[in-house]
Write a protein that holds these residues in place. Structure first.
Motif, PDB file in Angstrom:
ATOM      1  N   HIS A  21       2.597  10.409  -9.465  1.00  0.00           N
ATOM      2  CA  HIS A  21       2.394  10.269 -10.954  1.00  0.00           C
ATOM      3  C   HIS A  21       1.173  10.637 -11.131  1.00  0.00           C
ATOM      4  N   HIS A  22       0.018  10.638 -10.302  1.00  0.00           N
ATOM      5  CA  HIS A  22      -1.542  10.880 -10.561  1.00  0.00           C
ATOM      6  C   HIS A  22      -2.000  11.674  -9.547  1.00  0.00           C
ATOM      7  N   TYR A  75       0.877  -1.243   0.019  1.00  0.00           N
ATOM      8  CA  TYR A  75      -0.099   0.034  -0.054  1.00  0.00           C
ATOM      9  C   TYR A  75       0.910   1.280  -0.053  1.00  0.00           C
ATOM     10  N   ASP A  76       1.827   1.272   0.842  1.00  0.00           N
ATOM     11  CA  ASP A  76       2.773   2.247   0.749  1.00  0.00           C
ATOM     12  C   ASP A  76       3.545   2.712  -0.605  1.00  0.00           C
ATOM     13  N   THR A  77       3.900   1.935  -1.221  1.00  0.00           N
ATOM     14  CA  THR A  77       4.269   2.028  -2.448  1.00  0.00           C
ATOM     15  C   THR A  77       3.230   2.603  -3.558  1.00  0.00           C
ATOM     16  N   TYR A  78       2.152   2.018  -3.274  1.00  0.00           N
ATOM     17  CA  TYR A  78       0.898   2.548  -4.216  1.00  0.00           C
ATOM     18  C   TYR A  78       0.595   3.951  -3.905  1.00  0.00           C
ATOM     19  N   VAL A  79       0.524   4.198  -2.563  1.00  0.00           N
ATOM     20  CA  VAL A  79       0.331   5.709  -2.180  1.00  0.00           C
ATOM     21  C   VAL A  79       1.427   6.710  -2.759  1.00  0.00           C
ATOM     22  N   GLU A  80       2.473   6.513  -2.612  1.00  0.00           N
ATOM     23  CA  GLU A  80       3.760   7.086  -3.236  1.00  0.00           C
ATOM     24  C   GLU A  80       3.618   7.232  -4.711  1.00  0.00           C
ATOM     25  N   HIS A  81       3.317   6.241  -5.413  1.00  0.00           N
ATOM     26  CA  HIS A  81       3.149   6.264  -6.885  1.00  0.00           C
ATOM     27  C   HIS A  81       2.126   7.277  -7.435  1.00  0.00           C
ATOM     28  N   MET A  82       0.878   7.104  -6.585  1.00  0.00           N
ATOM     29  CA  MET A  82      -0.180   7.939  -6.914  1.00  0.00           C
ATOM     30  C   MET A  82       0.033   9.493  -6.578  1.00  0.00           C
ATOM     31  N   ARG A  83       0.847   9.505  -5.571  1.00  0.00           N
ATOM     32  CA  ARG A  83       1.117  11.154  -5.378  1.00  0.00           C
ATOM     33  C   ARG A  83       1.973  11.827  -6.342  1.00  0.00           C
ATOM     34  N   GLY A 127      -3.387  -7.688 -15.127  1.00  0.00           N
ATOM     35  CA  GLY A 127      -2.188  -7.141 -14.156  1.00  0.00           C
ATOM     36  C   GLY A 127      -2.641  -6.068 -13.369  1.00  0.00           C
ATOM     37  N   GLY A 128      -3.552  -5.099 -14.004  1.00  0.00           N
ATOM     38  CA  GLY A 128      -3.985  -3.857 -13.545  1.00  0.00           C
ATOM     39  C   GLY A 128      -3.244  -2.919 -13.102  1.00  0.00           C
ATOM     40  N   ARG A 129      -1.977  -2.663 -13.826  1.00  0.00           N
ATOM     41  CA  ARG A 129      -1.071  -1.700 -13.677  1.00  0.00           C
ATOM     42  C   ARG A 129      -1.607  -0.433 -14.635  1.00  0.00           C
ATOM     43  N   CYS A 130      -1.285   0.704 -13.984  1.00  0.00           N
ATOM     44  CA  CYS A 130      -1.728   1.882 -14.805  1.00  0.00           C
ATOM     45  C   CYS A 130      -0.758   2.283 -15.517  1.00  0.00           C
TER      46      CYS A 130
END
Length: 59
Positions: free
Chosen positions: A30-31, A20-28, A55-58
């Motif tokens: 890149h998106h 989850y932490d990696t996801y949050v960092e990526h969203m902040r 896969g579900g990758r954006c």
């Protein structure tokens, strides 16, 4: 500390637990215009993506 975080991330990936932490960092980074899912929403979405074969990758 950085080495420890990387080891934890690797272990999670090996056993299939989404990070989850990696996801949050990526969203902040890149998106920033998109809302960040809660941990529960993120976990459920990752499990759906994993077991439906997508896969579900954006990026």
């Amino acid at each position: 500390m950085r080495l420890w975080r990387r080891a934890v991330q690797t272990a999670r990936l090996l056993i299939g637990v989404p990070d989850y932490d990696t996801y949050v960092e990526h969203m902040r980074l890149h998106h920033p215009e998109r809302p960040v899912m809660s941990y529960e929403e993120f976990f459920n979405e990752r499990m759906r993506a994993r077991y439906r074969g997508g896969g579900g990758r954006c990026c």
